[in-house]
Design a protein around this motif. Structure first.
Motif, PDB file in Angstrom:
ATOM      1  N   ALA A 295     -21.064 -40.736   3.743  1.00  0.00           N
ATOM      2  CA  ALA A 295     -19.866 -39.914   4.448  1.00  0.00           C
ATOM      3  C   ALA A 295     -20.259 -38.587   5.207  1.00  0.00           C
ATOM      4  O   ALA A 295     -19.913 -37.949   5.945  1.00  0.00           O
ATOM      5  N   LEU A 296     -21.092 -38.034   4.169  1.00  0.00           N
ATOM      6  CA  LEU A 296     -21.446 -36.562   4.366  1.00  0.00           C
ATOM      7  C   LEU A 296     -22.567 -36.496   5.670  1.00  0.00           C
ATOM      8  O   LEU A 296     -22.675 -35.390   6.124  1.00  0.00           O
ATOM      9  N   PHE A 297     -23.151 -37.647   5.896  1.00  0.00           N
ATOM     10  CA  PHE A 297     -24.363 -37.521   6.933  1.00  0.00           C
ATOM     11  C   PHE A 297     -23.290 -37.524   8.393  1.00  0.00           C
ATOM     12  O   PHE A 297     -23.977 -37.005   9.387  1.00  0.00           O
ATOM     13  N   ALA A 298     -21.992 -37.819   8.363  1.00  0.00           N
ATOM     14  CA  ALA A 298     -21.489 -37.850   9.653  1.00  0.00           C
ATOM     15  C   ALA A 298     -21.002 -36.401   9.887  1.00  0.00           C
ATOM     16  O   ALA A 298     -21.569 -36.113  11.322  1.00  0.00           O
ATOM     17  N   PRO A 299     -20.452 -35.420   9.230  1.00  0.00           N
ATOM     18  CA  PRO A 299     -20.438 -34.039   9.707  1.00  0.00           C
ATOM     19  C   PRO A 299     -21.593 -33.442  10.082  1.00  0.00           C
ATOM     20  O   PRO A 299     -21.701 -32.421  10.798  1.00  0.00           O
ATOM     21  N   CYS A 300     -22.637 -33.905   9.164  1.00  0.00           N
ATOM     22  CA  CYS A 300     -24.030 -33.141   9.238  1.00  0.00           C
ATOM     23  C   CYS A 300     -24.599 -33.406  10.750  1.00  0.00           C
ATOM     24  O   CYS A 300     -25.129 -32.394  11.343  1.00  0.00           O
ATOM     25  N   LEU A 301     -24.668 -34.855  11.161  1.00  0.00           N
ATOM     26  CA  LEU A 301     -25.178 -35.051  12.372  1.00  0.00           C
ATOM     27  C   LEU A 301     -24.370 -34.647  13.439  1.00  0.00           C
ATOM     28  O   LEU A 301     -24.892 -34.339  14.545  1.00  0.00           O
ATOM     29  N   ALA A 302     -22.971 -34.694  13.515  1.00  0.00           N
ATOM     30  CA  ALA A 302     -22.068 -34.400  14.566  1.00  0.00           C
ATOM     31  C   ALA A 302     -22.122 -32.764  14.547  1.00  0.00           C
ATOM     32  O   ALA A 302     -22.288 -32.429  15.860  1.00  0.00           O
ATOM     33  N   GLY A 303     -22.322 -32.006  13.487  1.00  0.00           N
ATOM     34  CA  GLY A 303     -22.438 -30.584  13.562  1.00  0.00           C
ATOM     35  C   GLY A 303     -23.732 -30.274  14.298  1.00  0.00           C
ATOM     36  O   GLY A 303     -23.907 -29.331  15.071  1.00  0.00           O
ATOM     37  N   ALA A 304     -24.959 -30.860  13.880  1.00  0.00           N
ATOM     38  CA  ALA A 304     -26.309 -30.838  14.620  1.00  0.00           C
ATOM     39  C   ALA A 304     -26.348 -30.886  16.157  1.00  0.00           C
ATOM     40  O   ALA A 304     -26.680 -30.302  16.892  1.00  0.00           O
ATOM     41  N   VAL A 305     -25.458 -32.117  16.547  1.00  0.00           N
ATOM     42  CA  VAL A 305     -25.512 -32.428  18.044  1.00  0.00           C
ATOM     43  C   VAL A 305     -24.401 -31.350  18.543  1.00  0.00           C
ATOM     44  O   VAL A 305     -24.721 -30.769  19.817  1.00  0.00           O
ATOM     45  N   LEU A 306     -23.496 -30.711  17.654  1.00  0.00           N
ATOM     46  CA  LEU A 306     -22.631 -29.566  18.371  1.00  0.00           C
ATOM     47  C   LEU A 306     -23.363 -28.430  18.641  1.00  0.00           C
ATOM     48  O   LEU A 306     -23.537 -27.670  19.804  1.00  0.00           O
ATOM     49  N   ALA A 307     -24.279 -28.096  17.727  1.00  0.00           N
ATOM     50  CA  ALA A 307     -25.338 -27.095  17.719  1.00  0.00           C
ATOM     51  C   ALA A 307     -26.096 -26.951  19.089  1.00  0.00           C
ATOM     52  O   ALA A 307     -26.285 -26.053  19.843  1.00  0.00           O
ATOM     53  N   VAL A 308     -26.866 -28.009  18.953  1.00  0.00           N
ATOM     54  CA  VAL A 308     -27.791 -27.932  20.195  1.00  0.00           C
ATOM     55  C   VAL A 308     -27.175 -28.329  21.497  1.00  0.00           C
ATOM     56  O   VAL A 308     -27.640 -27.749  22.457  1.00  0.00           O
ATOM     57  N   ALA A 309     -25.959 -28.930  21.633  1.00  0.00           N
ATOM     58  CA  ALA A 309     -25.263 -28.777  22.748  1.00  0.00           C
ATOM     59  C   ALA A 309     -24.913 -27.438  23.210  1.00  0.00           C
ATOM     60  O   ALA A 309     -24.961 -26.972  24.520  1.00  0.00           O
ATOM     61  N   ALA A 310     -24.464 -26.805  22.218  1.00  0.00           N
ATOM     62  CA  ALA A 310     -23.902 -25.226  22.603  1.00  0.00           C
ATOM     63  C   ALA A 310     -25.113 -24.313  23.173  1.00  0.00           C
ATOM     64  O   ALA A 310     -24.985 -23.553  23.793  1.00  0.00           O
ATOM     65  N   LEU A 311     -26.258 -24.799  22.411  1.00  0.00           N
ATOM     66  CA  LEU A 311     -27.258 -23.939  22.765  1.00  0.00           C
ATOM     67  C   LEU A 311     -28.143 -24.004  23.880  1.00  0.00           C
ATOM     68  O   LEU A 311     -28.803 -23.212  24.593  1.00  0.00           O
ATOM     69  N   THR A 312     -27.705 -25.463  24.301  1.00  0.00           N
ATOM     70  CA  THR A 312     -28.637 -25.835  25.595  1.00  0.00           C
ATOM     71  C   THR A 312     -27.594 -26.008  26.678  1.00  0.00           C
ATOM     72  O   THR A 312     -27.881 -26.320  27.987  1.00  0.00           O
ATOM     73  N   GLY A 313     -26.398 -25.443  26.461  1.00  0.00           N
ATOM     74  CA  GLY A 313     -25.489 -25.291  27.547  1.00  0.00           C
ATOM     75  C   GLY A 313     -24.745 -26.911  28.157  1.00  0.00           C
ATOM     76  O   GLY A 313     -24.364 -27.096  29.125  1.00  0.00           O
ATOM     77  N   THR A 314     -24.915 -27.726  27.113  1.00  0.00           N
ATOM     78  CA  THR A 314     -24.450 -29.046  27.390  1.00  0.00           C
ATOM     79  C   THR A 314     -23.020 -29.433  26.673  1.00  0.00           C
ATOM     80  O   THR A 314     -22.930 -30.518  26.322  1.00  0.00           O
ATOM     81  N   ALA A 315     -22.433 -28.573  25.964  1.00  0.00           N
ATOM     82  CA  ALA A 315     -21.272 -28.718  25.194  1.00  0.00           C
ATOM     83  C   ALA A 315     -20.112 -29.038  26.041  1.00  0.00           C
ATOM     84  O   ALA A 315     -19.178 -27.947  26.254  1.00  0.00           O
ATOM     85  N   THR A 316     -20.028 -30.163  26.593  1.00  0.00           N
ATOM     86  CA  THR A 316     -18.846 -30.499  27.638  1.00  0.00           C
ATOM     87  C   THR A 316     -17.726 -30.685  26.622  1.00  0.00           C
ATOM     88  O   THR A 316     -17.657 -30.983  25.400  1.00  0.00           O
ATOM     89  N   LEU A 317     -16.463 -30.788  27.285  1.00  0.00           N
ATOM     90  CA  LEU A 317     -15.507 -31.189  26.563  1.00  0.00           C
ATOM     91  C   LEU A 317     -15.510 -32.412  25.832  1.00  0.00           C
ATOM     92  O   LEU A 317     -14.994 -32.515  24.726  1.00  0.00           O
ATOM     93  N   PRO A 318     -15.872 -33.523  26.334  1.00  0.00           N
ATOM     94  CA  PRO A 318     -15.979 -34.713  25.537  1.00  0.00           C
ATOM     95  C   PRO A 318     -16.816 -34.801  24.268  1.00  0.00           C
ATOM     96  O   PRO A 318     -16.557 -35.202  23.324  1.00  0.00           O
ATOM     97  N   VAL A 319     -18.049 -34.056  24.608  1.00  0.00           N
ATOM     98  CA  VAL A 319     -19.018 -33.644  23.533  1.00  0.00           C
ATOM     99  C   VAL A 319     -18.195 -33.011  22.256  1.00  0.00           C
ATOM    100  O   VAL A 319     -18.578 -33.454  21.129  1.00  0.00           O
ATOM    101  N   LEU A 320     -17.634 -31.889  22.699  1.00  0.00           N
ATOM    102  CA  LEU A 320     -16.833 -31.171  21.611  1.00  0.00           C
ATOM    103  C   LEU A 320     -15.832 -31.869  21.036  1.00  0.00           C
ATOM    104  O   LEU A 320     -15.532 -32.085  20.012  1.00  0.00           O
ATOM    105  N   LEU A 321     -14.978 -32.742  21.664  1.00  0.00           N
ATOM    106  CA  LEU A 321     -13.718 -33.567  21.263  1.00  0.00           C
ATOM    107  C   LEU A 321     -14.266 -34.564  20.176  1.00  0.00           C
ATOM    108  O   LEU A 321     -13.853 -34.855  19.046  1.00  0.00           O
ATOM    109  N   ALA A 322     -15.554 -35.352  20.584  1.00  0.00           N
ATOM    110  CA  ALA A 322     -16.222 -36.274  19.941  1.00  0.00           C
ATOM    111  C   ALA A 322     -16.769 -35.722  18.564  1.00  0.00           C
ATOM    112  O   ALA A 322     -16.559 -36.274  17.244  1.00  0.00           O
ATOM    113  N   CYS A 323     -17.531 -34.580  18.610  1.00  0.00           N
ATOM    114  CA  CYS A 323     -17.958 -34.211  17.273  1.00  0.00           C
ATOM    115  C   CYS A 323     -16.890 -33.315  16.335  1.00  0.00           C
ATOM    116  O   CYS A 323     -16.972 -33.547  15.153  1.00  0.00           O
TER     117      CYS A 323
END
Length: 411
Positions: A295-323
Motif C-alpha cells: 500500500a505504501l508504494f501507491a502514495p510514494c509513486l503518485a507523489g513522485a509523479v506529482l513532483a516531476v509533473a510540477a517541476l516540468t510544468g506538466t501538472a495538468t488538472l487530470p494529473v493532479l486529480l489522479a495523484c
C-alpha cells in the motif's frame, strides 16, 4: 504475541462487524475531524462577525491542530494508570466547556484559545479509542477494527462541511460550536452508561513522572514502534499537506469552482473509505506488513509523479486529480495496518504508546501543512514536493519498523 497479549484479547468482540464498544470508539474518533471540517464553511462569516481578516480566522485552525499534537501525550499515561474511562470523562467535559466558550467568543483571540482547549479535550478520544482496541484485540483484528474506524475518518470530511453549512445558513456560525458541545455531552453519556472498562488491572502502570518518561524513552528506542508510527505519520502528513495546499492549487491555479471543490474532496474521501474496507478483507489472509508494504508504494509513486509533473510544468488538472486520489485512497490501507503493527507488542502500555503515536503523527501533519503554507510560491510545486517527500519517507519508516520487528525474538 506474548501470553499477556493473548490474555487481553476478547474473542467475542472480534466477530461482530460493529460491536457497541467499537461504535463508541468511532464516535470518539469522529470528534477531531468533525471539529476541523464542520466549521470550515463559516470562515468568511466568522471573519465578518469578528471584524478580522480571514487569515486571522485560519489561525484558529492552526491552534486546534497544535492542541491535538501536544495534548495526546498527557492522556496516555493517565489511561494506563486509572483506566480508559476517567481520561474520557476529563477530555469530553473539557471539550464541551471549550466548545461553549467558542460559541460565546467575542474576539478571534479568545476563539483561538478556546479552540486550543477544545483540541486538548477532544484528543482524549483519539488516544483512548486506539488503546481500547489494543486492549481487546490482537494485531490482525486490530487492523480490521482500525479499518472500520476509517469509515468515520472518511465520512467526516464529506458530511461535516455539509452539516456546518446548513447550521451556518440557519442559525449562524456560533451554532456549530453549540453542536460540538452537545455531541460531546451525548458521547460522554454513552461512555458512562454503555462502555466497559477495558484495561486489565494487571497492566496498570505507575504515574510517577520518572516512570512516564522511562516509558516514553523505551518507546522511542523501540524500532518497531517508531518505524510503523512514523510510516503512518508520514502518510498522514501527506494528507495534511493536501488539505493545506489543494484549495489554492485546484481553485486558484486550475479554476475549479469553489462549490465543486467539495466534490473533489468527497471523491478522495470515498476512495479512502473503499480502500479501508478492502484492507479489512485483505488482512484476513495476508500478513499485515505485506499489505502495508504494497500500500505504501501507491502514495510514494503518485507523489513522485506529482513532483516531476510540477517541476516540468506538466501538472495538468487530470494529473493532479489522479495523484491526489491515489495518495488519499492509499491511506485506507496504510493507517489501520501501521497503527496495529506499532501497537502490537505494547499491550502493557497501550495508552502511553497510543498517545506517543498520535503526538508524532499530528506533529508531522502540522509540519507538513506549515511547510506548504510557508513555501507558497504561486505554483503547485510546494504541495507536490511535500507530498512526494512524505510518500518516500513513509516507505523508509516502514522498512525501519520492519527491521525492528524482524529482530524481535519469537514468543
Amino acid at each position: 504475541m506474548t501470553a499477556p497479549d493473548r490474555a487481553a484479547t476478547h474473542a467475542p468482540d472480534a466477530s461482530p462487524r460493529f460491536p457497541l464498544w467499537l461504535l463508541i470508539c468511532a464516535s470518539l474518533t469522529a470528534l477531531a475531524p468533525l471539529s476541523i471540517d464542520m466549521y470550515l464553511p463559516s470562515f468568511p462569516a466568522l471573519a465578518a462577525d469578528l471584524r478580522v481578516d480571514i487569515s486571522r480566522v485560519q489561525l484558529t485552525l492552526g491552534a486546534f491542530l497544535v492542541g491535538l499534537a501536544i495534548g495526546q501525550a498527557f492522556y496516555g499515561p493517565i489511561s494506563d494508570r486509572f483506566g480508559r474511562k476517567p481520561p474520557l470523562y476529563i477530555g469530553l467535559l473539557l471539550y464541551a466547556a471549550a466548545a461553549a466558550g467558542c460559541a460565546l467568543a467575542g474576539s478571534v483571540e479568545s476563539l483561538m484559545w478556546w479552540r486550543f482547549l477544545e483540541a486538548l479535550g477532544g484528543c482524549a478520544g483519539i488516544v483512548v479509542s486506539r488503546a481500547v482496541i489494543r486492549d481487546r484485540l490482537e494485531a490482525r483484528e486490530s487492523a480490521r477494527a482500525f479499518s472500520s474506524l476509517m469509515l468515520v475518518m472518511g465520512l467526516a470530511p464529506i458530511l461535516a462541511p455539509i452539516i456546518g453549512g446548513v447550521l451556518l445558513a440557519a442559525f449562524g456560525w456560533r451554532s456549530i460550536f453549540w453542536v460540538h458541545c452537545g455531541a460531546a455531552l451525548l458521547i460522554l453519556l454513552l461512555v458512562h452508561r454503555r462502555m466497559e472498562e477495558s484495561l486489565d488491572p494487571r497492566r496498570v502502570q505507575p504515574l510517577h513522572p520518572v516512570s512516564v518518561l522511562r516509558s516514553y524513552g523505551e518507546l522511542l528506542r523501540a524500532r518497531e514502534f517508531v518505524g510503523y508510527s512514523l510510516a503512518a505519520g508520514c502518510s498522514q502528513a501527506g494528507m495534511f499537506a493536501y488539505i493545506a495546499g489543494s484549495p489554492f492549487v485546484l481553485i486558484e491555479l486550475h479554476g475549479i469552482d469553489p462549490s465543486y471543490y467539495g466534490f473533489v474532496f468527497g471523491a478522495n474521501a470515498f476512495g479512502l473509505i473503499f480502500m479501508a474496507q478492502v484492507n479489512a478483507r485483505l488482512v484476513r489472509a495476508r500478513p499485515l506488513d505485506s499489505v502495508l508494504r504494497a500500500a505504501l508504494f501507491a502514495p510514494c509513486l503518485a507523489g513522485a509523479v506529482l513532483a516531476v509533473a510540477a517541476l516540468t510544468g506538466t501538472a495538468t488538472l487530470p494529473v493532479l486529480l489522479a495523484c491526489f486520489f491515489v495518495c488519499l485512497s492509499g491511506m485506507g490501507c496504510i493507517l489501520p495496518n501501521a497503527s496495529a503493527l506499532a501497537l502490537a507488542h505494547q499491550g502493557h502500555r497501550a495508552g502511553t504508546a497510543s498517545a506517543l503515536m498520535g503526538t508524532l503523527q499530528f506533529s508531522l501533519g502540522t509540519l507538513a501543512g506549515a511547510a506548504v503554507s510557508f513555501w507558497h510560491d504561486g505554483t503547485a510545486l510546494p504541495l507536490a514536493v511535500v507530498m512526494a517527500v512524505c510518500g518516500a519517507a513513509a516507505v523508509l519508516m516502514r522498512w525501519y519498523g520492519h527491521a525492528g520487528l524482524a529482530r524481535r525474538p519469537a514468543t
